[in-house]
Design a protein around this motif. Structure first.
Motif: not given
Length: 317
Positions: A55-59, A194-197, A238-242
């Motif tokens: 999620f940090a990389a996505l952010a 929004l989800v990442a942060w 968690t990550f893949l479903p998003v």
């Protein structure tokens, strides 16, 4: 419909269905971890810790895109992101995993599937929203189905089902508050940013909770299976479903993609029986069908497992 359009739709359907099943399967993995003597706080902490780099990389990626379109969060946005992160992914997840210590996964997912009905009630009591007769019928049908399944689980599992159901319902209310409060931010910042942060904020809250409530050393030296399941939970559930769900939204639109969340509760009825040996009775199946029918009557985007974003509108010709 062109071949390219049909192909995009098929891909979108596959992504939406996979996202719904994977997000629901987190309950299966948590139940498997509990068999090794860990508790809900440990399970949640490991899940969030292992998902944090993703999620940090996505952010970082979404922040660069936001800067290019001049959609960086304001100071007020950051404050709301903190509130949403605590509500939507810390408190909700904590109550959910705690509840899973007491209820079967099929009942857990069914209660969480009530999210759109709770969002509707929040709109009624907090924002003065008018509720149509059809929506009242859908609410009554949905909750009647949950009561039916819960009574059957009380007969099969015992009175601890009441405590677990109350905890999972608290998780559903917390996430519904997240959905109700996140609408404007989703439009302005985009769902992925929004989800990442929010997930990063949630990880910080979970870490603080763990450091206050537990000895940090207790996270080390656990059976290797606990860590393997935690990694699978972080990545696959968690990550893949998003990312899958948002990719499906881009191909199908928010409303159509959200409808595939119905697969989650249905899949867990059978996955719970297959993987965990949970019992399936005719009453449980009937109650599940009743709940799904009630929620589908509402046909609200909030029924999805992650916040969804309306597809961009084409400019007028």
């Amino acid at each position: 419909m062109s071949h390219a359009t049909a192909s995009a739709r098929r891909t979108g359907v596959a992504l939406a269905a996979a996202g719904a099943v994977l997000f629901s399967a987190k309950a299966i993995l948590a139940k498997l971890q509990y068999r090794f003597g860990v508790d809900s706080v440990q399970v949640l902490t490991l899940r969030m810790t292992f998902s944090l780099p993703l999620f940090a990389a996505l952010a970082v990626r979404e922040q660069r895109r936001a800067r290019a379109r001049d959609a960086l969060p304001t100071r007020r946005d950051w404050g709301l992101i903190v509130v949403l992160g605590v509500l939507g992914y810390y408190l909700s997840s904590l109550l959910d995993f705690w509840g899973l210590e007491y209820v079967p996964v099929s009942l857990e997912r069914l209660i969480l599937f009530l999210n759109p009905t709770i969002v509707l009630l929040i709109g009624l009591f907090a924002f003065g929203r008018r509720v149509a007769a059809r929506e009242w019928i859908a609410l009554a049908v949905s909750y009647a189905g949950v009561v039916l399944v819960m009574v059957e689980n009380l007969r099969l599992e015992g009175e601890h089902v009441l405590l677990g159901s109350a905890l999972v319902l608290g998780a559903a209310v917390s996430y519904a508050l997240y959905l109700a409060l996140s609408g404007e931010l989703v439009k302005r910042l985009g769902s992925l940013q929004l989800v990442a942060w929010a997930m990063i904020v949630s990880t910080a809250a979970v870490t603080i909770h763990y450091l206050i409530a537990r000895d940090p050393a207790a996270l080390f030296g656990l059976p290797w299976q606990v860590y393997a399941l935690a990694v699978a939970n972080a990545v696959l559930c968690t990550f893949l479903p998003v990312t899958f769900t948002m990719a499906a939204v881009g191909r199908l639109g928010a409303g159509t993609a959200a409808q595939f969340s119905v697969i989650g509760p249905v899949s867990l009825v059978f996955l719970g029986a297959w993987v965990l040996g949970e019992k399936i009775t005719a009453i449980q199946l009937i109650g599940t069908a009743v709940v799904l029918g009630g929620v589908l009557l509402l046909s609200r985007p909030g029924a999805n497992s992650v916040p969804v974003q309306a597809p961009p509108q084409k400019p007028p010709a």
